[in-house]
Design a protein around this motif. Structure first.
Motif, mmCIF file in Angstrom:
data_model
loop_
_atom_site.group_PDB
_atom_site.id
_atom_site.type_symbol
_atom_site.label_atom_id
_atom_site.label_comp_id
_atom_site.label_asym_id
_atom_site.label_seq_id
_atom_site.Cartn_x
_atom_site.Cartn_y
_atom_site.Cartn_z
ATOM 1 N N UNK A 1 -6.859 6.118 7.335
ATOM 2 C CA UNK A 1 -7.548 6.481 6.050
ATOM 3 C C UNK A 1 -6.943 6.903 4.868
ATOM 4 N N UNK A 2 -5.647 7.458 5.258
ATOM 5 C CA UNK A 2 -4.555 7.862 4.213
ATOM 6 C C UNK A 2 -3.949 6.844 3.399
ATOM 7 N N UNK B 1 3.250 -0.322 -2.363
ATOM 8 C CA UNK B 1 3.549 -0.275 -0.935
ATOM 9 C C UNK B 1 3.503 -1.400 -0.142
ATOM 10 N N UNK B 2 4.509 -1.103 0.597
ATOM 11 C CA UNK B 2 5.004 -2.353 1.655
ATOM 12 C C UNK B 2 4.631 -1.871 3.087
ATOM 13 N N UNK B 3 3.505 -2.464 3.512
ATOM 14 C CA UNK B 3 3.454 -1.983 4.994
ATOM 15 C C UNK B 3 4.185 -2.677 6.152
ATOM 16 N N UNK C 1 -5.176 3.826 -4.604
ATOM 17 C CA UNK C 1 -5.188 4.774 -5.891
ATOM 18 C C UNK C 1 -4.644 3.932 -7.176
ATOM 19 N N UNK C 2 -5.539 3.871 -7.937
ATOM 20 C CA UNK C 2 -5.160 3.244 -9.354
ATOM 21 C C UNK C 2 -4.166 3.556 -10.188
ATOM 22 N N UNK C 3 -4.041 4.945 -10.333
ATOM 23 C CA UNK C 3 -2.776 5.565 -11.058
ATOM 24 C C UNK C 3 -1.649 5.564 -10.141
ATOM 25 N N UNK C 4 -1.579 5.845 -8.795
ATOM 26 C CA UNK C 4 -0.438 5.635 -8.091
ATOM 27 C C UNK C 4 0.192 4.351 -8.029
ATOM 28 N N UNK C 5 -0.769 3.235 -7.925
ATOM 29 C CA UNK C 5 -0.415 1.617 -7.990
ATOM 30 C C UNK C 5 0.266 1.208 -9.138
#
Length: 431
Positions: free
Chosen positions: A61-62, A78-80, A69-73
């Motif tokens: 979930x995190x 992020x690379x999984x 998160x639009x602001x963080x994106x």
């Protein structure tokens, strides 16, 4: 009063303004650098847990929340990554500045305090109800004791969940600082999210939370920080590639100018003598490059106490770079003459920010149209890999670029020696 008749006299203020405007444009990336799409890895190993017959996977979930998160994106890409082995390879290939690793027992351990409080609350309710029944004579004390022993449950062991933050210092000092700030903030948010989730769970179960339980509920996750490819002392706080660029380029430029005028002033009238002189230029460039490269590195390490773990490897690379830069400059100056020098200086100033700032802090125009072809960016990145990421010297794209420069310089100077005729006036020789 002849000075007032000189065009250069009246052009001085115009030239100064033009130079200032050009340099102002060259430093555009440094005026207001804002991070965009900083590559960070996330490794979610959380296997989840069960609370009140409900499956809970905090890691899953995190991960979804921070990616949505639009602001963080706007700041983070992020690379999984599936596992630690793939993560290590990504760090080696300099694919990201940092990583967030969610432990396989993250949900189980971080929610263990909630489960403990819920268990204790439930046991307290049972004990209170049992005491009331004994008091009312509904059951005998012996019967109550037997029931308690039959319904005895294993007490929950309270542990903190674990999250690891890894920062790749050697990838880029500015990038590493960004990664550290972003990942630390995200780790704090994770603690807050789990704490809030735990308290809400207990409230739904109508369980009172004692003051002594608050600390465990508000700090359910331990954040471990670790730096890899750490920048050591006497390494210019990670800025060695920048500091080792300008001297190399200027030394190559000066060496090229000297070799250029040595050829022009040697009265090579016949084609044969011009070819021999051209080959002699490259012989001198080769010797100069390797004496300069090894002398420079051993002066840095031996006299200035700069920390370079593999000096021979770095010195060889610097020598190849000097030879390539001299070849490039000579190959152009052979045809354009001394007029090419301002072009080389402009290229220098326009490249400084490309070397200093990570890609994600550069304007989009620079990212799309400047980085891919700029030779100095490739030079600095490979030098960073040699010094900070412990890469070996291999035939990568940067070395192939240097080889292309050397071939270009050789072909250009030999062609000019054959095609161009000797100029007895030597107008480009300084008086």
């Amino acid at each position: 009063m002849n000075i007032f008749k000189k065009k250069l006299y009246w052009m001085t203020p115009i030239l100064v303004v033009v130079i200032l405007l050009i340099l102002a444009i060259a430093f555009i990336p440094a005026y207001n650098p804002e991070p965009k799409s900083v590559p960070l890895a996330i490794v979610n190993q959380d296997s989840g847990t069960s609370i009140q017959d409900k499956n809970v996977n905090i890691g899953e979930s995190f991960t979804k929340n921070i990616k949505d998160n639009k602001e963080l994106s706007k700041k983070v890409e992020w690379i999984e990554v599936d596992n630690k082995k793939a993560l290590e390879q990504g760090f080696k290939d300099n694919e990201y500045y940092g990583a967030l690793i969610l432990d396989k027992n993250l949900s189980k351990h971080s929610m263990s305090k909630v489960q403990k409080v819920a268990q204790d609350g439930k046991m307290k309710e049972i004990q209170t109800a049992m005491t009331e029944k004994i008091k009312n004579g509904e059951i005998q004390p012996e019967q109550a004791q037997k029931m308690q022993s039959q319904n005895k449950v294993e007490p929950v062991k309270v542990k903190q969940g674990n999250v690891k933050i890894i920062v790749n210092e050697g990838s880029s000092m500015q990038g590493a600082q960004l990664a550290n700030t972003l990942l630390t903030t995200i780790g704090d948010k994770l603690n807050t999210q789990i704490s809030k989730q735990g308290i809400q769970t207990l409230e739904k179960m109508n369980i009172d939370i004692s003051p002594s339980d608050i600390q465990g509920l508000t700090n359910p996750v331990k954040i471990d920080k670790n730096n890899i490819n750490s920048v050591k002392s006497h390494q210019a706080n990670g800025n060695l590639p920048l500091l080792m660029f300008t001297p190399i380029w200027l030394a190559s430029l000066v060496g090229s100018v000297i070799l250029f005028f040595s050829f022009r002033t040697s009265h090579n009238i016949t084609v044969k003598s011009r070819i021999i002189a051209s080959i002699g230029q490259f012989g001198a460039a080769f010797v100069t490059a390797f004496i300069g490269g090894f002398g420079y590195i051993y002066f840095l390490t031996g006299v200035l106490d700069v920390t370079i773990d593999h000096p021979n490897r770095v010195a060889t690379y610097i020598s190849i770079a000097i030879l390539a830069f001299i070849s490039l400059i000579l190959g152009i100056m052979t045809w354009l003459g001394i007029k090419a020098i301002p072009l080389f200086m402009i290229l220098l100033f326009f490249s400084l920010q490309l070397i200093m700032l990570p890609k994600q802090m550069l304007p989009k125009f620079y990212q799309d149209y400047m980085i891919s072809w700029n030779p100095f960016r490739h030079y600095a990145e490979t030098l960073r890999e040699l010094i900070f990421l412990n890469h070996s010297l291999e035939l990568n794209s940067t070395i192939w670029m240097f080889i292309a420069f050397i071939i270009f310089g050789g072909i250009s100077t030999l062609s000019a020696a054959i095609i161009r005729k000797h100029n007895p006036t030597r107008t480009e020789v300084p008086s």
